[in-house]
Design a protein around this motif. Structure first.
Motif, PDB file in Angstrom:
ATOM      1  N   SER A  94       4.879 -37.675  31.036  1.00 28.52           N
ATOM      2  CA  SER A  94       5.385 -38.229  32.290  1.00 28.52           C
ATOM      3  C   SER A  94       6.617 -37.490  32.790  1.00 28.52           C
ATOM      4  O   SER A  94       6.956 -37.577  33.973  1.00 28.52           O
ATOM      5  N   GLY A  95       7.295 -36.773  31.910  1.00 30.07           N
ATOM      6  CA  GLY A  95       8.545 -36.128  32.294  1.00 30.07           C
ATOM      7  C   GLY A  95       9.757 -37.003  32.056  1.00 30.07           C
ATOM      8  O   GLY A  95      10.895 -36.560  32.220  1.00 30.07           O
ATOM      9  N   LEU A  96       9.539 -38.260  31.635  1.00 29.95           N
ATOM     10  CA  LEU A  96      10.658 -39.156  31.364  1.00 29.95           C
ATOM     11  C   LEU A  96      11.318 -38.850  30.029  1.00 29.95           C
ATOM     12  O   LEU A  96      12.536 -38.847  29.912  1.00 29.95           O
ATOM     13  N   GLY A  97      10.486 -38.558  28.998  1.00 31.47           N
ATOM     14  CA  GLY A  97      11.033 -38.428  27.659  1.00 31.47           C
ATOM     15  C   GLY A  97      11.635 -39.760  27.228  1.00 31.47           C
ATOM     16  O   GLY A  97      11.517 -40.776  27.925  1.00 31.47           O
ATOM     17  N   TYR A  98      12.282 -39.774  26.078  1.00 28.67           N
ATOM     18  CA  TYR A  98      13.007 -40.987  25.690  1.00 28.67           C
ATOM     19  C   TYR A  98      14.114 -40.624  24.717  1.00 28.67           C
ATOM     20  O   TYR A  98      14.011 -39.677  23.947  1.00 28.67           O
ATOM     21  N   LYS A  99      15.187 -41.348  24.817  1.00 26.16           N
ATOM     22  CA  LYS A  99      16.322 -41.172  23.913  1.00 26.16           C
ATOM     23  C   LYS A  99      16.496 -42.425  23.063  1.00 26.16           C
ATOM     24  O   LYS A  99      16.163 -42.455  21.899  1.00 26.16           O
ATOM     25  N   ASP A 100      17.026 -43.474  23.707  1.00 24.22           N
ATOM     26  CA  ASP A 100      17.221 -44.730  22.985  1.00 24.22           C
ATOM     27  C   ASP A 100      15.883 -45.333  22.582  1.00 24.22           C
ATOM     28  O   ASP A 100      14.881 -45.184  23.279  1.00 24.22           O
ATOM     29  N   LEU A 101      15.904 -46.004  21.447  1.00 23.10           N
ATOM     30  CA  LEU A 101      14.727 -46.748  21.000  1.00 23.10           C
ATOM     31  C   LEU A 101      15.021 -48.220  21.219  1.00 23.10           C
ATOM     32  O   LEU A 101      15.834 -48.824  20.514  1.00 23.10           O
ATOM     33  N   ASP A 102      14.394 -48.814  22.237  1.00 21.03           N
ATOM     34  CA  ASP A 102      14.675 -50.196  22.627  1.00 21.03           C
ATOM     35  C   ASP A 102      13.684 -51.136  21.960  1.00 21.03           C
ATOM     36  O   ASP A 102      12.481 -51.086  22.248  1.00 21.03           O
TER      37      ASP A 102
ATOM     38  N   SER B  79      21.351 -60.856  23.782  1.00 22.28           N
ATOM     39  CA  SER B  79      22.415 -60.030  23.217  1.00 22.28           C
ATOM     40  C   SER B  79      21.831 -58.693  22.811  1.00 22.28           C
ATOM     41  O   SER B  79      20.623 -58.558  22.568  1.00 22.28           O
ATOM     42  N   LEU B  80      22.689 -57.689  22.745  1.00 17.83           N
ATOM     43  CA  LEU B  80      22.279 -56.328  22.410  1.00 17.83           C
ATOM     44  C   LEU B  80      23.221 -55.764  21.359  1.00 17.83           C
ATOM     45  O   LEU B  80      24.442 -55.883  21.482  1.00 17.83           O
ATOM     46  N   ILE B  81      22.651 -55.146  20.324  1.00 10.87           N
ATOM     47  CA  ILE B  81      23.423 -54.422  19.318  1.00 10.87           C
ATOM     48  C   ILE B  81      22.835 -53.021  19.238  1.00 10.87           C
ATOM     49  O   ILE B  81      21.672 -52.840  18.875  1.00 10.87           O
ATOM     50  N   SER B  82      23.642 -52.022  19.613  1.00 10.08           N
ATOM     51  CA  SER B  82      23.185 -50.630  19.650  1.00 10.08           C
ATOM     52  C   SER B  82      23.762 -49.877  18.469  1.00 10.08           C
ATOM     53  O   SER B  82      24.986 -49.799  18.303  1.00 10.08           O
ATOM     54  N   LEU B  83      22.885 -49.315  17.632  1.00  6.86           N
ATOM     55  CA  LEU B  83      23.293 -48.559  16.446  1.00  6.86           C
ATOM     56  C   LEU B  83      23.430 -47.087  16.815  1.00  6.86           C
ATOM     57  O   LEU B  83      22.549 -46.509  17.437  1.00  6.86           O
ATOM     58  N   SER B  84      24.513 -46.477  16.390  1.00  9.92           N
ATOM     59  CA  SER B  84      24.945 -45.185  16.910  1.00  9.92           C
ATOM     60  C   SER B  84      24.204 -44.002  16.299  1.00  9.92           C
ATOM     61  O   SER B  84      24.001 -43.919  15.091  1.00  9.92           O
ATOM     62  N   ASN B  85      23.818 -43.068  17.184  1.00 10.37           N
ATOM     63  CA  ASN B  85      23.220 -41.791  16.781  1.00 10.37           C
ATOM     64  C   ASN B  85      23.898 -40.689  17.585  1.00 10.37           C
ATOM     65  O   ASN B  85      23.982 -40.769  18.807  1.00 10.37           O
ATOM     66  N   ASN B  86      24.385 -39.663  16.899  1.00 15.30           N
ATOM     67  CA  ASN B  86      25.196 -38.639  17.565  1.00 15.30           C
ATOM     68  C   ASN B  86      24.423 -37.824  18.601  1.00 15.30           C
ATOM     69  O   ASN B  86      25.025 -37.206  19.482  1.00 15.30           O
ATOM     70  N   SER B  87      23.109 -37.789  18.498  1.00 13.89           N
ATOM     71  CA  SER B  87      22.310 -37.040  19.476  1.00 13.89           C
ATOM     72  C   SER B  87      21.856 -37.919  20.635  1.00 13.89           C
ATOM     73  O   SER B  87      21.063 -37.491  21.474  1.00 13.89           O
ATOM     74  N   GLY B  88      22.353 -39.149  20.681  1.00 16.96           N
ATOM     75  CA  GLY B  88      22.018 -40.049  21.782  1.00 16.96           C
ATOM     76  C   GLY B  88      20.793 -40.911  21.551  1.00 16.96           C
ATOM     77  O   GLY B  88      20.424 -41.721  22.393  1.00 16.96           O
TER      78      GLY B  88
ATOM     79  N   LEU C  95      26.151 -40.150  32.828  1.00 20.39           N
ATOM     80  CA  LEU C  95      25.907 -38.729  32.568  1.00 20.39           C
ATOM     81  C   LEU C  95      25.921 -38.438  31.072  1.00 20.39           C
ATOM     82  O   LEU C  95      25.095 -37.673  30.561  1.00 20.39           O
ATOM     83  N   GLN C  96      26.852 -39.054  30.366  1.00 11.96           N
ATOM     84  CA  GLN C  96      26.958 -38.820  28.923  1.00 11.96           C
ATOM     85  C   GLN C  96      25.750 -39.375  28.176  1.00 11.96           C
ATOM     86  O   GLN C  96      25.223 -38.729  27.263  1.00 11.96           O
ATOM     87  N   ASN C  97      25.297 -40.558  28.567  1.00  6.06           N
ATOM     88  CA  ASN C  97      24.238 -41.232  27.815  1.00  6.06           C
ATOM     89  C   ASN C  97      22.837 -40.748  28.166  1.00  6.06           C
ATOM     90  O   ASN C  97      21.937 -40.822  27.327  1.00  6.06           O
ATOM     91  N   HIS C  98      22.635 -40.266  29.390  1.00  3.26           N
ATOM     92  CA  HIS C  98      21.277 -39.952  29.842  1.00  3.26           C
ATOM     93  C   HIS C  98      20.997 -38.462  30.031  1.00  3.26           C
ATOM     94  O   HIS C  98      19.878 -38.084  30.353  1.00  3.26           O
ATOM     95  N   PHE C  99      22.008 -37.625  29.812  1.00  2.00           N
ATOM     96  CA  PHE C  99      21.788 -36.192  29.996  1.00  2.00           C
ATOM     97  C   PHE C  99      22.236 -35.393  28.774  1.00  2.00           C
ATOM     98  O   PHE C  99      22.551 -34.222  28.891  1.00  2.00           O
ATOM     99  N   MET C 100      22.243 -36.045  27.623  1.00  4.83           N
ATOM    100  CA  MET C 100      22.570 -35.332  26.400  1.00  4.83           C
ATOM    101  C   MET C 100      21.433 -34.349  26.092  1.00  4.83           C
ATOM    102  O   MET C 100      20.276 -34.727  25.973  1.00  4.83           O
ATOM    103  N   GLY C 101      21.780 -33.062  26.008  1.00  4.89           N
ATOM    104  CA  GLY C 101      20.767 -32.029  25.835  1.00  4.89           C
ATOM    105  C   GLY C 101      20.136 -31.583  27.138  1.00  4.89           C
ATOM    106  O   GLY C 101      19.296 -30.685  27.149  1.00  4.89           O
TER     107      GLY C 101
END
Length: 393
Positions: free
Chosen positions: A83-91, A152-161, A291-297
Motif C-alpha cells: 500500500s505504501g503505508l508501511g508500519y512502525k508502531d505495533l498497535d 488507556s495507552l502504554i507505549s513500550l520504547s524502541n529506538n528505531s520507532g 516528524l520525529q515519530n512518523h518519518f524515522m528512516g
C-alpha cells in the motif's frame, strides 16, 4: 430495517486468506527489542508473548478482556503489504471492562509487572519497582476517561520507532482517521492456536481469522487501500482533524477518492486542528513530534511533507485571524528550511544574485542596485531536485 442493519454490519467483516495469515503470523512472532534508558538492558519480546502474559494476568485480577486486536498501519500491512503505508508502531488493542480508576491502575500495574518477565537472566529483580520500569521502558502513557471515551495507552520504547503500543479500551467513540487505517484484526483464534496446536500452520491447516473495517464496508475500505485512495467522514470528530495524517498520505502517493468532498473536508480538518492546537507553541511541539515519530528512516520525505502541509493550510484555513494564519505558515516554512539544513541540501551558493536596496542618501548614478557575489561554498552541496522556496502570501 433490522435485517438491513445486520447486513451492513456483516459487510464490515472479512476472513483473512492464507497469505494474510502468514503476514500476521510473522508480525506476532517477530522479536522486537524494547530498549531501556541508561544502563537498563534491552528486553527481547515477541508480540504474541506480551499479549498472552498481559491478558492472563488481567483475567487473574478479574478484569475481563473481551478480545485482543491488531490495529492501525500494521493491520493494513497484513491485509495489503504494497500500500505504501508501511508500519512502525505495533498497535495492540485489549478490549476490556474499565469501569473505574481502580481498573485503570490495575492495568498499569499489570503491564509494568509483566516487563519483569522479559528481563535477561542474571538481572536482580528484587529492587526494581514499577516506577523504575516505567522510567526505563515506557515511551508514553495516556489515560482518557470521559462520557464517550474510556481507554488507556502504554507505549513500550524502541529506538528505531517501532514501539509496541498496548491500548486498553472500554469505549472509544472514534476509532479511525481514514478508511485505509480503519482495519482491526481479531487475534483470539490465532492466539488460541499458538497455545493448543502441536502442528505448525499450513495453507490447509490454520485458524479462521476475522478482520473488521471500523470505517464501514470492508471491501470498499480494502479497495481504498489497494488503490491508494483517501476517504473519511466527519473529520471534525478526530483530534487534530486528521490533518497531519492526511498530508502524510498525500506525500505517500495517495489521492482523494472524491476531490470535491475532500476539498470541503480539508476545511474541517484545519478548523479542528487549530481548535485542538490553538497556540503557536503547541503547534510547533505537535509538528516536531509528528516528524520525529512518523518519518524515522524517511528523513528525505520531511521537506515534501511540510511543503504539502503548508499548501493545505494555506488553501483551507478559514478559522484563523490573518496574523495567526501567517504565524502558522511561517512556522511550517521555518521547519521546512531546518529540515533542508539538517540534510545538507540547501542549494549550491557558488553563484548567487544578491539584491540590495540602496540607502536614500546614495545618489551616485554609477551605483548599481545589485551585484553578483561569487561565493566559494564551505562544503560541497549535493544536488537534489527540490523546490527550495515555499510559496509566500
Amino acid at each position: 430495517m433490522a435485517d438491513e442493519n445486520d447486513n451492513d454490519k456483516c459487510n464490515n467483516f472479512n476472513v483473512l486468506n492464507w497469505e494474510q495469515v502468514q503476514r500476521l503470523d510473522r508480525i506476532l512472532t517477530e522479536t522486537i527489542p524494547i530498549h531501556g534508558r541508561g544502563n537498563f538492558p534491552t528486553l527481547e519480546l515477541k508480540p504474541r508473548q506480551i499479549v498472552q502474559v498481559v491478558r492472563s494476568r488481567l483475567e487473574e485480577k478479574r478484569i475481563c478482556v473481551r478480545d485482543v486486536r491488531l490495529n492501525g498501519s500494521a493491520a493494513s500491512h497484513v491485509l495489503h503489504q504494497h500500500s505504501g503505508l508501511g508500519y512502525k508502531d505495533l498497535d495492540l488493542i485489549f478490549r476490556a471492562d474499565l469501569s473505574g480508576d481502580k481498573e485503570f491502575q490495575t492495568v498499569k500495574n499489570v503491564v509494568l509487572d509483566c516487563l519483569l518477565d522479559f528481563l535477561p537472566e542474571g538481572v536482580n529483580k528484587d529492587k526494581i519497582t514499577p516506577l523504575t520500569l516505567k522510567e526505563a521502558y515506557v515511551q508514553k502513557m495516556v489515560k482518557v476517561c470521559n462520557d464517550s471515551d474510556r481507554w488507556s495507552l502504554i507505549s513500550l520504547s524502541n529506538n528505531s520507532g517501532k514501539n509496541v503500543e498496548l491500548k486498553f479500551v472500554d469505549s472509544l467513540r472514534r476509532q479511525f482517521e481514514f478508511s485505509v487505517d480503519a482495519f482491526q484484526i481479531n487475534l483470539d483464534s490465532l492466539l488460541l492456536f499458538y497455545e493448543c496446536s502441536e502442528n505448525p500452520m499450513s495453507e490447509h491447516f490454520h485458524p479462521s481469522i476475522l478482520g473488521e473495517s471500523v470505517y464501514g464496508d470492508f471491501s470498499q475500505a480494502l479497495e481504498h487501500l489497494q488503490q491508494r485512495l483517501i476517504a473519511t467522514r466527519n473529520p471534525e470528530e478526530i483530534r487534530g482533524g486528521g490533518l497531519l495524517k492526511y498530508c502524510n498520505l498525500l506525500v505517500r502517493g495517495f489521492r482523494a477518492a472524491s476531490e470535491s468532498e475532500m476539498k470541503g473536508m480539508q476545511r474541517y480538518m484545519c478548523s479542528r486542528f487549530f481548535i485542538d492546537f490553538s497556540d503557536i507553541g503547541e503547534q510547533q511541539r505537535k509538528l516536531e513530534s509528528y516528524l520525529q515519530n512518523h518519518f524515522m528512516g524517511l528523513e528525505d520525505r520531511k521537506y515534501d511533507y511540510l511543503l504539502t502541509l503548508q499548501r493545505v493550510v494555506n488553501e483551507s484555513t478559514v478559522c484563523l485571524m490573518g496574523h495567526e494564519r501567517r504565524q502558522t505558515l511561517n512556522l511550517i516554512t521555518t521547519l521546512a528550511f531546518r529540515v533542508l539544513a539538517e540534510q545538507n541540501i540547501i542549494p549550491n551558493v557558488a553563484n548567487v544574485t544578491c539584491y540590495y536596496q540602496p540607502a536614500p542618501y546614495v545618489s551616485d548614478a554609477n551605483f548599481n542596485n545589485y551585484y553578483i557575489a561569487h561565493v566559494q561554498p564551505v562544503f560541497p552541496c549535493q544536488q537534489h531536485n527540490y523546490s527550495t522556496w515555499l510559496p509566500c502570501n
